[in-house]
Design a protein around this motif. Structure first.
Motif, PDB file in Angstrom:
ATOM      1  N   LEU A 111       4.807  11.361  -0.630  1.00  0.00           N
ATOM      2  CA  LEU A 111       3.604  12.201  -0.607  1.00  0.00           C
ATOM      3  C   LEU A 111       3.452  12.953   0.703  1.00  0.00           C
ATOM      4  CD1 LEU A 111       0.921  13.025  -1.985  1.00  0.00           C
ATOM      5  CD2 LEU A 111      -0.120  11.012  -0.937  1.00  0.00           C
ATOM      6  N   LEU A 112       3.665  12.269   1.799  1.00  0.00           N
ATOM      7  CA  LEU A 112       3.443  12.882   3.105  1.00  0.00           C
ATOM      8  C   LEU A 112       4.567  13.812   3.538  1.00  0.00           C
ATOM      9  CD1 LEU A 112       1.866   9.840   4.992  1.00  0.00           C
ATOM     10  CD2 LEU A 112       0.726  11.738   3.819  1.00  0.00           C
ATOM     11  N   ARG A 113       5.626  13.847   2.741  1.00  0.00           N
ATOM     12  CA  ARG A 113       6.698  14.820   2.997  1.00  0.00           C
ATOM     13  C   ARG A 113       6.505  16.111   2.207  1.00  0.00           C
ATOM     14  NH1 ARG A 113      10.349  10.213   2.992  1.00  0.00           N
ATOM     15  NH2 ARG A 113      10.797  10.623   0.782  1.00  0.00           N
ATOM     16  N   LEU A 114       5.474  16.153   1.385  1.00  0.00           N
ATOM     17  CA  LEU A 114       5.275  17.314   0.506  1.00  0.00           C
ATOM     18  C   LEU A 114       4.542  18.465   1.189  1.00  0.00           C
ATOM     19  CD1 LEU A 114       4.338  15.528  -2.843  1.00  0.00           C
ATOM     20  CD2 LEU A 114       6.542  16.508  -2.156  1.00  0.00           C
ATOM     21  N   GLN A 115       4.078  18.268   2.411  1.00  0.00           N
ATOM     22  CA  GLN A 115       3.417  19.348   3.154  1.00  0.00           C
ATOM     23  C   GLN A 115       4.482  20.041   4.005  1.00  0.00           C
ATOM     24  OE1 GLN A 115       1.973  15.972   3.313  1.00  0.00           O
ATOM     25  NE2 GLN A 115       1.204  16.694   1.337  1.00  0.00           N
ATOM     26  N   ARG A 116       4.870  21.220   3.582  1.00  0.00           N
ATOM     27  CA  ARG A 116       5.968  21.924   4.250  1.00  0.00           C
ATOM     28  C   ARG A 116       5.523  23.337   4.659  1.00  0.00           C
ATOM     29  NH1 ARG A 116       8.817  18.892   0.129  1.00  0.00           N
ATOM     30  NH2 ARG A 116       8.574  20.576  -1.379  1.00  0.00           N
TER      31      ARG A 116
ATOM     32  N   TYR B  95       0.827  -1.220   0.000  1.00  0.00           N
ATOM     33  CA  TYR B  95       0.000   0.000   0.000  1.00  0.00           C
ATOM     34  C   TYR B  95       0.850   1.253   0.000  1.00  0.00           C
ATOM     35  CZ  TYR B  95      -3.549   3.359   1.612  1.00  0.00           C
ATOM     36  OH  TYR B  95      -4.368   4.441   1.722  1.00  0.00           O
ATOM     37  N   SER B  96       1.856   1.291   0.861  1.00  0.00           N
ATOM     38  CA  SER B  96       2.692   2.481   1.006  1.00  0.00           C
ATOM     39  C   SER B  96       3.536   2.744  -0.232  1.00  0.00           C
ATOM     40  CB  SER B  96       3.593   2.343   2.233  1.00  0.00           C
ATOM     41  OG  SER B  96       4.424   3.477   2.369  1.00  0.00           O
ATOM     42  N   SER B  97       4.160   1.686  -0.776  1.00  0.00           N
ATOM     43  CA  SER B  97       5.038   1.897  -1.924  1.00  0.00           C
ATOM     44  C   SER B  97       4.250   2.200  -3.186  1.00  0.00           C
ATOM     45  CB  SER B  97       5.930   0.667  -2.144  1.00  0.00           C
ATOM     46  OG  SER B  97       5.149  -0.484  -2.441  1.00  0.00           O
ATOM     47  N   TYR B  98       3.103   1.542  -3.355  1.00  0.00           N
ATOM     48  CA  TYR B  98       2.285   1.793  -4.546  1.00  0.00           C
ATOM     49  C   TYR B  98       1.826   3.243  -4.615  1.00  0.00           C
ATOM     50  CZ  TYR B  98      -1.464   1.426  -7.989  1.00  0.00           C
ATOM     51  OH  TYR B  98      -2.262   1.628  -9.089  1.00  0.00           O
TER      52      TYR B  98
ATOM     53  N   LEU C 203      -3.670  22.595   7.229  1.00  0.00           N
ATOM     54  CA  LEU C 203      -4.992  22.504   6.599  1.00  0.00           C
ATOM     55  C   LEU C 203      -4.992  23.235   5.265  1.00  0.00           C
ATOM     56  CD1 LEU C 203      -8.152  22.075   6.590  1.00  0.00           C
ATOM     57  CD2 LEU C 203      -8.280  24.265   7.800  1.00  0.00           C
ATOM     58  N   PHE C 204      -4.477  24.449   5.264  1.00  0.00           N
ATOM     59  CA  PHE C 204      -4.460  25.281   4.065  1.00  0.00           C
ATOM     60  C   PHE C 204      -3.678  24.599   2.941  1.00  0.00           C
ATOM     61  CE2 PHE C 204      -3.041  28.882   1.473  1.00  0.00           C
ATOM     62  CZ  PHE C 204      -4.216  29.610   1.345  1.00  0.00           C
ATOM     63  N   ILE C 205      -2.537  24.025   3.279  1.00  0.00           N
ATOM     64  CA  ILE C 205      -1.687  23.375   2.279  1.00  0.00           C
ATOM     65  C   ILE C 205      -2.351  22.119   1.725  1.00  0.00           C
ATOM     66  CG2 ILE C 205       0.483  22.121   1.948  1.00  0.00           C
ATOM     67  CD1 ILE C 205       1.774  24.067   3.936  1.00  0.00           C
ATOM     68  N   ILE C 206      -2.868  21.270   2.612  1.00  0.00           N
ATOM     69  CA  ILE C 206      -3.418  19.989   2.169  1.00  0.00           C
ATOM     70  C   ILE C 206      -4.644  20.177   1.286  1.00  0.00           C
ATOM     71  CG2 ILE C 206      -4.655  17.940   2.988  1.00  0.00           C
ATOM     72  CD1 ILE C 206      -2.627  17.682   5.197  1.00  0.00           C
ATOM     73  N   VAL C 207      -5.528  21.105   1.632  1.00  0.00           N
ATOM     74  CA  VAL C 207      -6.715  21.334   0.803  1.00  0.00           C
ATOM     75  C   VAL C 207      -6.311  21.757  -0.606  1.00  0.00           C
ATOM     76  CG1 VAL C 207      -8.738  22.797   0.463  1.00  0.00           C
ATOM     77  CG2 VAL C 207      -8.272  21.847   2.717  1.00  0.00           C
ATOM     78  N   HIS C 208      -5.310  22.630  -0.694  1.00  0.00           N
ATOM     79  CA  HIS C 208      -4.894  23.087  -2.020  1.00  0.00           C
ATOM     80  C   HIS C 208      -4.119  22.016  -2.784  1.00  0.00           C
ATOM     81  CE1 HIS C 208      -5.974  27.019  -0.311  1.00  0.00           C
ATOM     82  NE2 HIS C 208      -6.121  27.399  -1.571  1.00  0.00           N
ATOM     83  N   GLN C 209      -3.290  21.268  -2.079  1.00  0.00           N
ATOM     84  CA  GLN C 209      -2.585  20.177  -2.752  1.00  0.00           C
ATOM     85  C   GLN C 209      -3.570  19.113  -3.239  1.00  0.00           C
ATOM     86  OE1 GLN C 209       0.425  18.736  -0.039  1.00  0.00           O
ATOM     87  NE2 GLN C 209       1.980  20.102  -0.885  1.00  0.00           N
ATOM     88  N   ALA C 210      -4.533  18.780  -2.395  1.00  0.00           N
ATOM     89  CA  ALA C 210      -5.539  17.791  -2.785  1.00  0.00           C
ATOM     90  C   ALA C 210      -6.334  18.285  -3.999  1.00  0.00           C
ATOM     91  CB  ALA C 210      -6.473  17.497  -1.617  1.00  0.00           C
ATOM     92  N   SER C 211      -6.642  19.579  -4.012  1.00  0.00           N
ATOM     93  CA  SER C 211      -7.366  20.145  -5.158  1.00  0.00           C
ATOM     94  C   SER C 211      -6.563  19.978  -6.437  1.00  0.00           C
ATOM     95  CB  SER C 211      -7.661  21.632  -4.912  1.00  0.00           C
ATOM     96  OG  SER C 211      -8.569  21.799  -3.828  1.00  0.00           O
ATOM     97  N   GLU C 212      -5.252  20.201  -6.355  1.00  0.00           N
ATOM     98  CA  GLU C 212      -4.418  20.048  -7.545  1.00  0.00           C
ATOM     99  C   GLU C 212      -4.383  18.594  -8.026  1.00  0.00           C
ATOM    100  OE1 GLU C 212      -2.967  22.207  -9.501  1.00  0.00           O
ATOM    101  OE2 GLU C 212      -3.536  23.989  -8.349  1.00  0.00           O
ATOM    102  N   LEU C 213      -4.432  17.649  -7.087  1.00  0.00           N
ATOM    103  CA  LEU C 213      -4.497  16.243  -7.481  1.00  0.00           C
ATOM    104  C   LEU C 213      -5.811  15.942  -8.192  1.00  0.00           C
ATOM    105  CD1 LEU C 213      -2.972  14.421  -4.370  1.00  0.00           C
ATOM    106  CD2 LEU C 213      -1.978  14.583  -6.657  1.00  0.00           C
TER     107      LEU C 213
END
Length: 262
Positions: free
Chosen positions: A33-38, A24-27, A50-60
């Motif tokens: 992915l979880l290091r991309l919130q800085r 699951y983790s490698s796939y 919260l602000f970062i994740i909502v916008h990153q998720a939107s881009e996905l």
């Protein structure tokens, strides 16, 4: 059997090591992915994640919407009405998901956003290349839209490619020509049900997109106020208000409205 005629035995397949196994983790590349919130605020503000994740998720989700729109375009070009109808339903489901995410940002009070807003620099949602590509793919071609694109420098290749392709309205028009029917016939004749359902699906897409715009405007005004400039010096909600009335399918709306006139 002589040694000469004996067939060489095939080498047994190498056993997979733990490193080769997909889990699951490698796939999902979760470690990356979880290091991309800085968060940039110092000390880190508790609401910036919260602000970062909502916008990153939107881009996905934007990435997936563009992928599905490309598939929809292919089906329309192939004159596959039923395939396009199935495709547009998925696109509409994705737009609903992106819209629903905005409710998470509604929990961000303006005074708390102000505490870390300065760390955003000149970043602005208007700089989202994928969002602009979705607009262009959907049918935005008016001079104001093209001028807005140029305000952020050279137009990105992804947006240029979208602008070079026919709009969804044009592709639907071509589909009608292939079926030798007019848009009026699509809504007036019962035997054109698949084409009418596709037209309604496209209008649902536009309405879903417009709802996202409207709720985004409300969110911006709720957090920074209606008169405040956006991040990076943009016009904020003043510009966003102008986008709510933009149409992807003006012909569909025009013909549809004829059936409700007295």
């Amino acid at each position: 059997m002589t040694e000469k005629n004996r067939k060489p035995q095939s080498a047994s397949p190498a056993k997979k090591t733990a490193v080769d196994e997909v889990n699951y983790s490698s796939y999902l590349a979760l470690d990356e992915l979880l290091r991309l919130q800085r968060p940039r605020s110092k000390p880190e503000h508790p609401d910036e994640l919260l602000f970062i994740i909502v916008h990153q998720a939107s881009e996905l989700w934007f990435k997936l919407i563009l992928h599905e729109l490309s598939g929809l375009i292919g089906l329309l070009e192939a004159k596959d009405t039923l395939g396009a109808l199935t495709s547009v339903r998925r696109v509409n489901a994705l737009v609903n998901i992106v819209t629903g995410q905005l409710s998470a940002l509604e929990t961000l009070p303006p005074q708390r956003f102000a505490q870390f807003r300065g760390y955003l620099g000149t970043s602005s949602g208007s700089q989202s290349v994928q969002f602009r590509a979705i607009e262009a793919t959907s049918g935005m071609r008016d001079p104001h839209f093209l001028e807005v694109l140029k305000q952020h420098g050279e137009i990105a290749p992804l947006v240029k490619n979208a602008l070079s392709r026919p709009t969804l309205q044009q592709l639907y028009d071509d589909l009608l020509i292939a079926h030798n029917v007019t848009l009026e016939q699509v809504y007036a004749e019962t035997n054109q049900r698949p084409l009418q359902m596709l037209a309604e699906g496209l209008l649902e897409y536009e309405q879903g997109f417009a709802l996202w715009r409207f709720l985004h405007v409300q969110l911006v005004e709720r957090i920074i106020g209606p008169a405040t400039s956006g991040t990076g010096g943009t016009l904020g909600s003043k510009y966003l208000q102008k986008t709510i009335s933009q149409r992807f399918f003006p012909k569909l709306w025009e013909v549809r409205s004829k059936f409700f006139k007295g």
